[in-house]
Design an enzyme around this catalytic site. Structure first.
Site, PDB file in Angstrom:
ATOM      1  N   ASP A   1       0.857  -1.173   0.000  1.00  0.00           N
ATOM      2  CA  ASP A   1       0.000   0.000   0.000  1.00  0.00           C
ATOM      3  C   ASP A   1       0.903   1.235   0.000  1.00  0.00           C
ATOM      4  OD1 ASP A   1      -2.327   1.636   0.393  1.00  0.00           O
ATOM      5  OD2 ASP A   1      -1.822   1.725   2.522  1.00  0.00           O
ATOM      6  N   LYS A   2       0.349   2.393  -0.286  1.00  0.00           N
ATOM      7  CA  LYS A   2       1.157   3.617  -0.282  1.00  0.00           C
ATOM      8  C   LYS A   2       0.905   4.459   0.962  1.00  0.00           C
ATOM      9  CE  LYS A   2       0.185   7.425  -2.438  1.00  0.00           C
ATOM     10  NZ  LYS A   2       0.436   8.423  -1.383  1.00  0.00           N
TER      11      LYS A   2
ATOM     12  N   ASP B   1      -6.524  -2.901   3.654  1.00  0.00           N
ATOM     13  CA  ASP B   1      -5.437  -3.738   3.144  1.00  0.00           C
ATOM     14  C   ASP B   1      -5.551  -5.188   3.612  1.00  0.00           C
ATOM     15  OD1 ASP B   1      -4.060  -1.544   1.887  1.00  0.00           O
ATOM     16  OD2 ASP B   1      -3.392  -0.927   3.879  1.00  0.00           O
TER      17      ASP B   1
ATOM     18  N   THR C   1      -2.365   1.446  -4.877  1.00  0.00           N
ATOM     19  CA  THR C   1      -2.776   2.651  -4.162  1.00  0.00           C
ATOM     20  C   THR C   1      -4.095   3.193  -4.684  1.00  0.00           C
ATOM     21  OG1 THR C   1      -2.126   4.937  -3.657  1.00  0.00           O
ATOM     22  CG2 THR C   1      -1.385   4.044  -5.748  1.00  0.00           C
TER      23      THR C   1
END
Length: 996
Positions: free
Chosen positions: A382-383, A710, A595
């Protein structure tokens, strides 16, 4: 773990509560338990779990064969059950320790304090004493003990602010609202009247794991039915902030709470090493059957050929009985200590990881996967909050009318002001409001009458539509004078549709390529008449609980907005992200970023964190039609180039629905150096990981993220890692491993992954090796006795082989050996970085040429068989003509005592051949393991093991020293091979990752 993105959100079943008649519903207490069994049922549960293990079933069968006279070589005594009981007890003890840890955690949670309504007052109680339909009181800075509907709050308007970091990892506050008609009825000052004339019926969704969603109705007495929504609902574990108190109704309790229904369930993830070990156990079992079959056939033939030798007293045997006897004799082909030792080692390694001070607050929830960290091919990350700090700084504002834009930003938000401090539900909003204050637009708060104050000017809030991940915008309608003004703030792709023609897309693009998160601002004005008509329509839709109509009315209200401006906010990178990603790439690991940000922003972040470099050729796919996507893929057909593949969520959806495009995507992603997927939903993150696993079956994946969105991706990957803070998050709880920062991923993989992969692989190979050295003399001894099944070793002594004489050194090796030890001496809590963290090339070596393979397994087994044969030949034939004092030769049983002692020396010395670090205490326990056997022989010397046994005669026997010399020669030979060839003696091509 169930994901709310995967289940049908049309919930037909409902629950209901009627106040005060259903208060309390004693059948649904607020008790949580993560234990797998109660203390009453634990021992039966643990025992059944052990005896149903395939390896343990095997040894139980061996014990039965030892009891049956025809197949017993132990005089009917099941000697195997002694070490089996010890191994099972160790495993049960480990389970008990883990269960007790869960029990303590449960007790701590269940005994937390809160207040519930009882006999016209609020009394203090434990969380476990709250029941569904209880009315509870929560004070500021207290956690919510169960899932509740807000009946009233200390704010006159019924607003409440909660921190939801236990669910989504965000420390910013979210706004919630009490049920308007119940605000005064259930006010804290009116507690004595709660049960008088307050007949309220609540109907709401059946228990379910769908986060961020709740619908239902309430009805006071016989009045009209009104709707409930997620804004009236707070999940268990959230914390009340900036609100003096709230009163709530418990609607889901205990294990029925949404956060508990979303808790990770026991999963069947297995590492490559564990999968290979299972294959090896099956193959060695087949070999055992073949050896037993050959031995029983040989005995059958030999007996039939010697029946005429009457003095031998031979009788015609049954080949099946002989097979059972040999199956029992050669049972050590499969090590009895294998499963328990490996579990014990991984448990210890996990505890050492958790105590590592270089990675504070790290957790291991799946210790059986610890070695898999050393064999990862692809990392999905993930960002926001993972690669970045989720800490925003306002950078730029582009506006045609700056005053209106600043007014929009200072009004359209969910931030509150407490003690001159801004507290918001989004770091973006906090950064924007801080910028507004710098420009003179000071937000002074909102009162109980829904009046927002900007620079002492009041604006009455008429309507408010909160931001959601689906709508991607927030809208507020305020009244100033006789005019109604709508302000809207949201994602550019959404606002562009609402504004219509906009000439400033280039500004958005410029902000995005600088890595900024952008928001568009819009406004619209209404007359009194227009607003009255709209409010009447919206209220009617609310009364009818018509969510589709309410959404359509919101869109209608927001159409044809006037463009105000564009904001640019920067999300700062987390510490050492760039170096970590560079090292991962140097280790041959592909990093995929998934993302929700715009494509341009994702590309910019890719450059800033060293994911993309200037030599990479960008291939951006944002088209949303099959033909245009095919054209883009065909345009970039050079597979040898350094391609950075960037996809949009919309393009991904089209590709996943088209088999041909899906195939092209997999092929292009396989050759791409970098893959970034932007504007993706949590469900799409999971789909991407599943797609890779399906089409690259030899690739091992790791997913890392920090929020509840997530979790699906984390659970789908072979190894899931959650980012957690001091308080922990939903992702960290659901993951296999939890770390505090992204930079710790390098230590987790390069140090713990490599070391545990190396040590665990060699431990398993060694366990099989030592058992082959131990059991091989039995087989060759059969040629000297016609494979009659005569035992060679003393059975009570032989039962101690895997539990006493050759047990502890291998465990100590697996826990403490290091390729590059730090300057510290045996500290459980490491405080220094390890050299392996800066050696990506070592990670490449161990992943491409793993220590444990099927070929290497059989080479270790064959090596054990050869060394066992050599020991048997030397010990047997060197003592064959040795005479005792009375002129008789040494009997075979004394030979067995001799061989057994040499085997113990050799297998313990073998550990030195593959050990890097030898501490004083590890050497001590290796020597002790050898000496214990000989000390036992001294102690039992007065109690003869055989009629001719005399231990002291051995000390004067030259054959003993000949055998010892041979043992050291074998040891030195092994040591030379292992050291000079650095574990790579068996040349083998690296495993390739291929498309299916």
């Amino acid at each position: 773990m169930n994901s709310y993105f995967q289940i049908n959100e049309q919930i037909s079943q409902t629950e209901n509560i009627i106040l005060p008649d259903d208060t309390p519903m004693k059948n649904k207490p607020n008790i949580i338990t993560t234990m797998k069994a109660t203390w009453i049922t634990f021992l039966p549960y643990a025992f059944i779990k052990q005896i149903t293990q395939p390896a343990n079933i095997y040894f139980i069968v061996i014990g039965i064969l030892q009891i049956i006279p025809a197949t017993s070589y132990t005089n009917g005594v099941p000697t195997i059950y002694g070490p089996l009981a010890m191994m099972m007890s160790i495993s049960i003890l480990k389970d008990a320790i883990e269960e007790y840890s869960r029990y303590k955690s449960d007790q701590e949670e269940n005994n937390r304090k809160s207040h519930k309504y009882f006999e016209n007052q609020f009394i203090e109680c434990n969380w476990k004493d709250i029941y569904q339909a209880d009315i509870i009181l929560v004070m500021e800075n207290e956690s919510i003990p169960c899932d509740i509907l807000i009946l009233s709050s200390s704010y006159q308007g019924g607003i409440a602010y909660v921190e939801t970091k236990q669910i989504d990892g965000e420390t910013n506050l979210k706004q919630k609202y009490s049920i308007y008609d119940l605000q005064q009825r259930y006010h804290i000052d009116n507690a004595i009247n709660f049960e008088k004339n307050n007949n309220v019926k609540f109907v709401y969704d059946q228990k379910n794991p769908i986060l961020y969603k709740l619908s239902g109705t309430y009805q006071i007495s016989n009045s009209q039915v009104d709707s409930l929504n997620y804004g009236n609902f707070i999940e268990r574990g959230c914390m009340l902030k900036n609100t003096e108190w709230i009163i709530g109704l418990c609607i889901y309790s205990g294990m029925n709470c949404k956060i508990m229904l979303n808790c990770s369930q026991e999963r069947t993830k297995r590492s490559r090493l564990e999968q290979y070990m299972r294959i090896c156990i099956i193959s060695i079992s087949i070999s055992l059957v073949l050896f037993c079959l050959m031995s029983s056939i040989y005995e059958f033939i030999w007996t039939n050929n010697h029946l005429n030798y009457t003095y031998l007293g031979l009788i015609r045997d049954d080949v099946f009985i002989d097979f059972g006897l040999w199956f029992s004799l050669l049972s050590y082909f499969i090590p009895i200590s294998l499963v328990v030792n490996v579990e014990l080692v991984k448990f210890g390694q996990a505890k050492m990881l958790e105590s590592d001070k270089v990675m504070p607050n790290s957790k291991s929830h799946q210790s059986n996967l610890i070695e898999q960290l050393g064999e990862i091919n692809i990392v999905f990350t993930d960002k926001t909050g993972t690669l970045t700090k989720n800490s925003m700084q306002f950078r730029e504002l582009f506006a045609q009318n700056e005053k209106e834009a600043l007014l929009c930003m200072s009004l359209c938000h969910s931030v509150v002001k407490s003690k001159n401090k801004l507290i918001g539900s989004s770091p973006d909003e906090l950064a924007i409001l801080e910028y507004c204050e710098q420009r003179g637009y000071i937000f002074q708060g909102i009162d109980n009458n829904n009046h927002l104050t900007i620079n002492k000017t009041q604006f009455h809030r008429v309507m408010n539509f909160d931001f959601s991940s689906e709508k991607k915008r927030m809208t507020i309608v305020v009244k100033t004078g006789n005019e109604y003004v709508l302000f809207c703030k949201g994602a550019d792709e959404v606002l562009l549709e609402l504004i219509g023609e906009c000439k400033h897309q280039q500004v958005i693009h410029q902000f995005a390529i600088q890595g900024y998160r952008t928001l568009m601002l819009g406004r619209k004005t209404f007359t009194q008449t227009q607003m009255d008509i709209y409010l009447a329509e919206y209220k009617k839709a609310q009364e009818d609980k018509d969510e589709e109509m309410m959404n359509n009315l919101q869109k209608k209200l927001e159409l044809n907005l006037e463009f105000l401006g564009i904001t640019a906010v920067e999300d700062l990178l987390a510490d050492d992200v760039g170096q970590t990603i560079s090292d991962l790439k140097s280790a041959g690991i592909k990093v995929w970023v998934l993302t929700g940000d715009k494509v341009e922003t994702a590309i910019s972040i890719g450059y800033s964190c060293n994911l993309i470099d200037s030599k990479d050729m960008l291939q951006v796919v944002t088209e949303i039609t099959v033909g245009s996507i095919e054209e883009v893929f065909l345009h970039y057909c050079n597979e040898s180039a350094n391609i950075a593949l960037v996809l949009s969520g919309q393009a991904l959806t089209v590709m996943l629905d088209n088999p041909q495009l899906k195939s092209m995507l997999i092929k292009r992603a396989f050759y791409a150096k970098v893959v970034i997927v932007a504007r993706v939903s949590p469900k799409q993150k999971q789909q991407v990981v599943a797609l890779v696993k399906e089409n690259l079956p030899k690739a091992y994946t790791l997913a890392i993220g920090d929020g509840a969105n997530d979790v699906s991706m984390i659970n789908e990957a072979h190894v899931g890692v959650g980012i957690q803070g001091v308080e922990g998050t939903q992702a960290a709880r659901a993951a296999d491993f939890a770390i505090q920062e992204f930079k710790h991923l390098k230590r987790l993989m390069f140090y713990y992954g490599v070391e545990c992969s190396r040590r665990n692989a060699l431990t398993i190979l060694y366990i099989f090796f030592k058992n082959q050295v131990f059991i091989t003399p039995y087989f060759w001894f059969g040629f000297l006795n016609g494979f009659s099944g005569q035992y060679l070793y003393d059975q009570w002594l032989s039962s101690l082989f895997n539990t006493v004489f050759a047990a502890l050194p291998q465990v100590l090796y697996a826990l403490f050996d290091e390729m590059h030890p730090s300057s510290e001496y045996l500290q459980w809590s490491k405080t220094q970085h390890n050299l392996l963290e800066d050696k990506p090339d070592v990670y490449v070596q161990f992943r491409q040429q793993p220590i444990f393979t099927i070929i290497k397994f059989w080479l270790w087994v064959f090596n054990g068989m050869v060394q066992g044969l050599i020991i048997f030949l030397v010990c047997t034939f060197s003592t064959e003509n040795q005479n005792m004092d009375d002129g008789m030769t040494m009997e075979f049983f004394e030979d067995g005592v001799f061989i057994y002692g040499i085997v113990i020396i050799l297998v313990n010395l073998k550990i030195f051949t593959f050990t890097y670090t030898n501490y004083n205490f590890t050497i001590f326990f290796i020597v002790l393991s050898i000496l214990v056997y000989w000390l036992i022989l001294i102690m039992v010397n007065d109690h003869e093991l055989s009629p001719s046994f005399n231990f002291y005669r051995y000390l004067a026997s030259p054959q003993l020293y000949l055998a010892l010399a041979l043992t050291f020669m074998l040891f030195l030979f092994d040591l030379a091979i292992e050291r000079f060839y650095d574990f790579q003696i068996y040349v083998r091509k690296p495993e390739s990752i291929e498309l299916v």
